[in-house]
Design a protein around this motif. Sequence first.
Motif, PDB file in Angstrom:
ATOM      1  N   ARG A 121      -6.245  14.048  -6.598  1.00 18.50           N
ATOM      2  CA  ARG A 121      -7.690  14.107  -6.375  1.00 18.50           C
ATOM      3  C   ARG A 121      -8.220  12.699  -6.107  1.00 18.50           C
ATOM      4  O   ARG A 121      -7.496  11.722  -6.264  1.00 18.50           O
ATOM      5  CB  ARG A 121      -8.390  14.732  -7.585  1.00 18.50           C
ATOM      6  N   LYS A 122      -9.482  12.648  -5.734  1.00 21.95           N
ATOM      7  CA  LYS A 122     -10.104  11.355  -5.465  1.00 21.95           C
ATOM      8  C   LYS A 122     -11.367  11.206  -6.299  1.00 21.95           C
ATOM      9  O   LYS A 122     -12.076  12.179  -6.555  1.00 21.95           O
ATOM     10  CB  LYS A 122     -10.450  11.211  -3.972  1.00 21.95           C
ATOM     11  N   LYS A 123     -11.616   9.983  -6.709  1.00 24.39           N
ATOM     12  CA  LYS A 123     -12.848   9.685  -7.431  1.00 24.39           C
ATOM     13  C   LYS A 123     -13.455   8.402  -6.862  1.00 24.39           C
ATOM     14  O   LYS A 123     -12.748   7.553  -6.309  1.00 24.39           O
ATOM     15  CB  LYS A 123     -12.588   9.528  -8.925  1.00 24.39           C
ATOM     16  N   VAL A 124     -14.764   8.264  -6.988  1.00 23.63           N
ATOM     17  CA  VAL A 124     -15.451   7.067  -6.516  1.00 23.63           C
ATOM     18  C   VAL A 124     -15.391   6.010  -7.605  1.00 23.63           C
ATOM     19  O   VAL A 124     -15.709   6.277  -8.773  1.00 23.63           O
ATOM     20  CB  VAL A 124     -16.920   7.389  -6.161  1.00 23.63           C
ATOM     21  N   VAL A 125     -14.963   4.814  -7.233  1.00 23.98           N
ATOM     22  CA  VAL A 125     -14.833   3.723  -8.205  1.00 23.98           C
ATOM     23  C   VAL A 125     -15.546   2.480  -7.690  1.00 23.98           C
ATOM     24  O   VAL A 125     -15.711   2.281  -6.484  1.00 23.98           O
ATOM     25  CB  VAL A 125     -13.354   3.391  -8.499  1.00 23.98           C
ATOM     26  N   GLN A 126     -15.969   1.647  -8.624  1.00 18.47           N
ATOM     27  CA  GLN A 126     -16.549   0.346  -8.316  1.00 18.47           C
ATOM     28  C   GLN A 126     -15.548  -0.733  -8.726  1.00 18.47           C
ATOM     29  O   GLN A 126     -15.025  -0.699  -9.828  1.00 18.47           O
ATOM     30  CB  GLN A 126     -17.855   0.137  -9.085  1.00 18.47           C
ATOM     31  N   ASP A 127     -15.318  -1.687  -7.858  1.00 21.56           N
ATOM     32  CA  ASP A 127     -14.420  -2.804  -8.163  1.00 21.56           C
ATOM     33  C   ASP A 127     -15.228  -4.093  -8.160  1.00 21.56           C
ATOM     34  O   ASP A 127     -15.665  -4.574  -7.111  1.00 21.56           O
ATOM     35  CB  ASP A 127     -13.281  -2.873  -7.140  1.00 21.56           C
ATOM     36  N   TRP A 128     -15.437  -4.644  -9.358  1.00 24.72           N
ATOM     37  CA  TRP A 128     -16.215  -5.861  -9.532  1.00 24.72           C
ATOM     38  C   TRP A 128     -15.320  -7.102  -9.608  1.00 24.72           C
ATOM     39  O   TRP A 128     -15.794  -8.198  -9.887  1.00 24.72           O
ATOM     40  CB  TRP A 128     -17.052  -5.772 -10.814  1.00 24.72           C
ATOM     41  N   ASP A 129     -14.037  -6.935  -9.373  1.00 21.74           N
ATOM     42  CA  ASP A 129     -13.085  -8.029  -9.539  1.00 21.74           C
ATOM     43  C   ASP A 129     -12.195  -8.133  -8.301  1.00 21.74           C
ATOM     44  O   ASP A 129     -10.984  -8.199  -8.398  1.00 21.74           O
ATOM     45  CB  ASP A 129     -12.239  -7.780 -10.795  1.00 21.74           C
ATOM     46  N   ILE A 130     -12.826  -8.159  -7.144  1.00 24.95           N
ATOM     47  CA  ILE A 130     -12.056  -8.148  -5.904  1.00 24.95           C
ATOM     48  C   ILE A 130     -11.533  -9.543  -5.579  1.00 24.95           C
ATOM     49  O   ILE A 130     -12.124 -10.556  -5.968  1.00 24.95           O
ATOM     50  CB  ILE A 130     -12.897  -7.611  -4.722  1.00 24.95           C
ATOM     51  N   PRO A 131     -10.412  -9.631  -4.853  1.00 24.39           N
ATOM     52  CA  PRO A 131      -9.848 -10.942  -4.486  1.00 24.39           C
ATOM     53  C   PRO A 131     -10.560 -11.523  -3.265  1.00 24.39           C
ATOM     54  O   PRO A 131     -11.389 -10.864  -2.624  1.00 24.39           O
ATOM     55  CB  PRO A 131      -8.399 -10.592  -4.144  1.00 24.39           C
ATOM     56  N   LEU A 132     -10.213 -12.759  -2.953  1.00 23.98           N
ATOM     57  CA  LEU A 132     -10.647 -13.345  -1.690  1.00 23.98           C
ATOM     58  C   LEU A 132      -9.939 -12.614  -0.556  1.00 23.98           C
ATOM     59  O   LEU A 132      -8.711 -12.519  -0.542  1.00 23.98           O
ATOM     60  CB  LEU A 132     -10.315 -14.836  -1.641  1.00 23.98           C
ATOM     61  N   PHE A 133     -10.690 -12.107   0.389  1.00 25.59           N
ATOM     62  CA  PHE A 133     -10.091 -11.316   1.452  1.00 25.59           C
ATOM     63  C   PHE A 133      -9.157 -12.136   2.335  1.00 25.59           C
ATOM     64  O   PHE A 133      -8.258 -11.589   2.971  1.00 25.59           O
ATOM     65  CB  PHE A 133     -11.180 -10.667   2.304  1.00 25.59           C
ATOM     66  N   LYS A 134      -9.367 -13.446   2.382  1.00 26.03           N
ATOM     67  CA  LYS A 134      -8.526 -14.302   3.219  1.00 26.03           C
ATOM     68  C   LYS A 134      -7.207 -14.680   2.546  1.00 26.03           C
ATOM     69  O   LYS A 134      -6.331 -15.256   3.198  1.00 26.03           O
ATOM     70  CB  LYS A 134      -9.290 -15.579   3.593  1.00 26.03           C
ATOM     71  N   SER A 135      -7.077 -14.388   1.263  1.00 24.40           N
ATOM     72  CA  SER A 135      -5.872 -14.742   0.523  1.00 24.40           C
ATOM     73  C   SER A 135      -4.804 -13.673   0.707  1.00 24.40           C
ATOM     74  O   SER A 135      -5.096 -12.545   1.110  1.00 24.40           O
ATOM     75  CB  SER A 135      -6.203 -14.884  -0.967  1.00 24.40           C
ATOM     76  N   PRO A 136      -3.528 -13.998   0.421  1.00 22.13           N
ATOM     77  CA  PRO A 136      -2.476 -12.975   0.492  1.00 22.13           C
ATOM     78  C   PRO A 136      -2.778 -11.769  -0.384  1.00 22.13           C
ATOM     79  O   PRO A 136      -2.546 -10.628   0.015  1.00 22.13           O
ATOM     80  CB  PRO A 136      -1.225 -13.725   0.010  1.00 22.13           C
ATOM     81  N   GLN A 137      -3.329 -12.015  -1.588  1.00 22.61           N
ATOM     82  CA  GLN A 137      -3.694 -10.915  -2.468  1.00 22.61           C
ATOM     83  C   GLN A 137      -4.806 -10.072  -1.831  1.00 22.61           C
ATOM     84  O   GLN A 137      -4.803  -8.847  -1.914  1.00 22.61           O
ATOM     85  CB  GLN A 137      -4.167 -11.466  -3.817  1.00 22.61           C
ATOM     86  N   GLY A 138      -5.759 -10.755  -1.177  1.00 25.40           N
ATOM     87  CA  GLY A 138      -6.846 -10.046  -0.518  1.00 25.40           C
ATOM     88  C   GLY A 138      -6.364  -9.234   0.669  1.00 25.40           C
ATOM     89  O   GLY A 138      -6.843  -8.117   0.902  1.00 25.40           O
ATOM     90  N   GLU A 139      -5.437  -9.772   1.423  1.00 25.89           N
ATOM     91  CA  GLU A 139      -4.881  -9.040   2.561  1.00 25.89           C
ATOM     92  C   GLU A 139      -4.181  -7.772   2.093  1.00 25.89           C
ATOM     93  O   GLU A 139      -4.322  -6.704   2.705  1.00 25.89           O
ATOM     94  CB  GLU A 139      -3.909  -9.940   3.341  1.00 25.89           C
ATOM     95  N   ASP A 140      -3.451  -7.874   0.979  1.00 22.53           N
ATOM     96  CA  ASP A 140      -2.771  -6.700   0.431  1.00 22.53           C
ATOM     97  C   ASP A 140      -3.792  -5.688  -0.078  1.00 22.53           C
ATOM     98  O   ASP A 140      -3.637  -4.469   0.125  1.00 22.53           O
ATOM     99  CB  ASP A 140      -1.848  -7.140  -0.707  1.00 22.53           C
ATOM    100  N   PHE A 141      -4.847  -6.180  -0.714  1.00 17.73           N
ATOM    101  CA  PHE A 141      -5.925  -5.313  -1.207  1.00 17.73           C
ATOM    102  C   PHE A 141      -6.556  -4.524  -0.074  1.00 17.73           C
ATOM    103  O   PHE A 141      -6.789  -3.314  -0.172  1.00 17.73           O
ATOM    104  CB  PHE A 141      -6.963  -6.179  -1.921  1.00 17.73           C
ATOM    105  N   LEU A 142      -6.827  -5.199   1.041  1.00 16.36           N
ATOM    106  CA  LEU A 142      -7.471  -4.534   2.167  1.00 16.36           C
ATOM    107  C   LEU A 142      -6.545  -3.526   2.838  1.00 16.36           C
ATOM    108  O   LEU A 142      -6.992  -2.455   3.280  1.00 16.36           O
ATOM    109  CB  LEU A 142      -7.961  -5.568   3.186  1.00 16.36           C
ATOM    110  N   LYS A 143      -5.265  -3.843   2.923  1.00 27.10           N
ATOM    111  CA  LYS A 143      -4.324  -2.879   3.495  1.00 27.10           C
ATOM    112  C   LYS A 143      -4.312  -1.583   2.707  1.00 27.10           C
ATOM    113  O   LYS A 143      -4.311  -0.487   3.260  1.00 27.10           O
ATOM    114  CB  LYS A 143      -2.908  -3.483   3.530  1.00 27.10           C
ATOM    115  N   LYS A 144      -4.333  -1.707   1.379  1.00 31.29           N
ATOM    116  CA  LYS A 144      -4.344  -0.518   0.536  1.00 31.29           C
ATOM    117  C   LYS A 144      -5.672   0.225   0.653  1.00 31.29           C
ATOM    118  O   LYS A 144      -5.698   1.453   0.661  1.00 31.29           O
ATOM    119  CB  LYS A 144      -4.081  -0.907  -0.921  1.00 31.29           C
ATOM    120  N   THR A 145      -6.755  -0.518   0.740  1.00 34.50           N
ATOM    121  CA  THR A 145      -8.081   0.097   0.832  1.00 34.50           C
ATOM    122  C   THR A 145      -8.282   0.804   2.152  1.00 34.50           C
ATOM    123  O   THR A 145      -8.880   1.881   2.226  1.00 34.50           O
ATOM    124  CB  THR A 145      -9.166  -0.977   0.646  1.00 34.50           C
ATOM    125  N   LEU A 146      -7.744   0.229   3.226  1.00 33.70           N
ATOM    126  CA  LEU A 146      -7.969   0.766   4.571  1.00 33.70           C
ATOM    127  C   LEU A 146      -6.965   1.851   4.920  1.00 33.70           C
ATOM    128  O   LEU A 146      -7.101   2.463   5.973  1.00 33.70           O
ATOM    129  CB  LEU A 146      -7.908  -0.375   5.593  1.00 33.70           C
TER     130      LEU A 146
END
Length: 240
Positions: free
Chosen positions: A215-240
């Motif tokens: 199932r899916k639920k709506v979540v808020q993420d208040w601790d996001i990484p810098l999108f330009k960082s390797p961690q941020g790039e991985d975060f965006l790949k998973k999100t997209l």
Amino acid sequence: MKRREIYSDLHCIPPVIVRVDGRSFKNALSRIGLEKPYDKRFASAMADAIEIFFRKSGLSPVFAYTFSDEISFLFRDISFEGRIEKIDSVIPSYISSALTLTLKPSEPISFDSRVIPVNDNDIAGYLAWRQDEAWRNCINSYAYYTLLSEGMEEKDAAAILKNKGASEMHELLFQRGINVSRVPKWQRRGIMVMRKEYHAKGYNPHLEEETVSVRKKVVQDWDIPLFKSPQGEDFLKKTL
């Protein structure tokens, strides 16, 4: 007179980003007594308003990225046959209503809206651009309200900061004992709202066995990484 509706046939093709911005929020919110330069009550109200949009608007954004009074929605499927007039009216009006419910301001508030056509290769760059703006907004806000707290007039504080770069404002704050790089992440980087999958356990009485469904639920993420960082790039790949 129908032929005078000259913009009603403007359409967009997904994916699109719809960015809504608060209109004259400084004046509209000044009487609520929000803390300056940031108030978690306002940020929470914005994030909760976005959640309401996800749950009840009937529209299906992939995610929403927000900071200050700005929200960027990504849509891979768009309603209203992509009619820009509809998109640019329904979405900001819904967010205005949702924020009114969550924040309960003393006077009406409103948002404007713009539609931004993108392709998949544009999305990460767009988010990095808006996150850079979140950082600029953060450091400028701290510098501005720090000067006001010292007794400076608004116009004088704005004039002093007008031509200063981020490093100069950072130094101005550091000299006053404020390390803006250590303020809460949501102030520096923004907040993401999205749907996430989770596994729900159940029981099938006909087969007399336990089940697991996705199932899916709506979540808020208040601790996001810098999108330009390797961690941020991985975060965006998973999100997209």
